[in-house]
Design an enzyme around this catalytic site. Structure first.
Site, short mmCIF file in Angstrom:
data_model
loop_
_atom_site.label_atom_id
_atom_site.label_comp_id
_atom_site.label_asym_id
_atom_site.label_seq_id
_atom_site.Cartn_x
_atom_site.Cartn_y
_atom_site.Cartn_z
N ARG A 120 2.20 65.53 88.42
CA ARG A 120 1.75 66.65 87.59
C ARG A 120 0.86 67.55 88.44
O ARG A 120 -0.24 67.18 88.81
CB ARG A 120 0.98 66.14 86.38
N SER A 157 6.26 65.22 74.90
CA SER A 157 4.95 65.12 74.28
C SER A 157 5.09 65.32 72.78
O SER A 157 5.83 66.19 72.32
CB SER A 157 4.03 66.22 74.83
N LYS A 174 -7.27 68.03 80.37
CA LYS A 174 -6.35 69.04 79.88
C LYS A 174 -7.10 69.92 78.89
O LYS A 174 -7.46 69.47 77.79
CB LYS A 174 -5.15 68.36 79.21
N1 TZP Z 1 -1.62 65.42 77.90
C1 TZP Z 1 -2.31 65.11 76.81
S1 TZP Z 1 -3.87 64.59 77.15
C2 TZP Z 1 -3.60 64.77 78.83
C3 TZP Z 1 -2.32 65.22 79.05
C4 TZP Z 1 -1.72 65.52 80.35
C5 TZP Z 1 -4.64 64.48 79.84
C6 TZP Z 1 -4.77 63.03 80.17
O1 TZP Z 1 -5.74 62.84 81.18
P1 TZP Z 1 -6.86 61.73 81.09
O2 TZP Z 1 -7.75 61.98 82.29
O3 TZP Z 1 -6.17 60.40 81.18
O4 TZP Z 1 -7.59 61.93 79.79
#
Ligand code: TZP
Ligand code: MG
Length: 210
Positions: free
Chosen positions: A37, A106, A135
């Site tokens: 990503r 998602s 995010k």
């Molecule tokens: N999609 C929903 S929450 C997220 C993504 C890409 C972020 C997840 O990152 P982390 O650091 O595990 O909370």
């Protein structure tokens, strides 16, 4: 059946650490899935990095998924792609990548989950489970209870995502998740391999070790 830990790459959570460094650690820890990503790089840089990650993951037990970009996934022969509601629709990703590809989608709600499963998704990322700094537009946390709601209406694997770490992964699994997807708990850990192994133990029912 997809289950276990999906390590999602991020660069620079620890100074000097690259997407490739995260991928190498995920493979060493035998993570079930590695998602590349990168929201920053241009297409050529994405291609070059994805090609290197394909080389690192090939022949290992770690599936290689590209976030957002079906073109990059196809170009490097990745195992699949993960799409959200700003990306190509699930059915289009499925048509382009073929019946054997892993198509992740998602979903924040049970309704979105049903639509993604009908459209041909292989697995769902459901969240954010908890508050996340990774995010900006993740939205309000939905909590592990959302996993149970989604599992009640779809038959494909469901991974919890968002704010998951060693302290709360067990709660996500207890709600019925097939696994967890993490950025910072792996890519931001001092010892990435140890962190991913620990998460894998939790995700396979081994319980939290404190
Ligand atoms: N999609 C929903 S929450 C997220 C993504 C890409 C972020 C997840 O990152 P982390 O650091 O595990 O909370
Ligand atoms: Mg996306």
């Amino acid at each position: 059946m997809l289950k276990g830990v999906c390590v999602i790459t991020a660069a620079g959570l620890v100074p000097g650490r690259s997407h490739v460094d995260v991928a190498k650690a995920a493979v060493e820890a035998e993570a079930e899935m590695l998602q590349f990503r990168d929201k920053e790089s241009d297409t050529r840089a994405l291609y070059d990095t994805a090609l290197e990650i394909r080389r690192i993951t090939r022949g290992t037990r770690t599936l290689f998924i590209v976030n957002d970009r079906v073109d990059i996934a196809l170009a490097v022969g990745a195992d699949g792609v993960h799409v959200g509601d700003r990306d190509l629709p699930v059915e289009v990703a499925r048509r382009l990548m073929g019946p054997d590809a892993v198509i992740g989608a998602s979903a924040a709600t049970a309704e979105e989950a049903v639509l993604a499963a009908r459209a041909g998704a292989s697995y769902l990322g459901v969240g954010p489970m908890f508050r996340t700094a990774s995010k900006a537009d993740a939205g309000e946390p939905v909590g592990p209870g959302r996993i149970a709601e989604v599992k009640a209406v779809v038959g494909i694997p469901v991974l919890g995502i968002g704010g998951i770490d060693l302290t709360n992964a067990q709660a996500v699994m207890a709600a019925g998740a097939d696994g967890v997807a993490v950025i910072s708990a792996a890519a931001g850990a001092a010892d990435m391999v140890a962190a991913v192994r620990h998460l894998r133990r939790i995700a396979s029912g081994g319980g939290a070790v404190q």
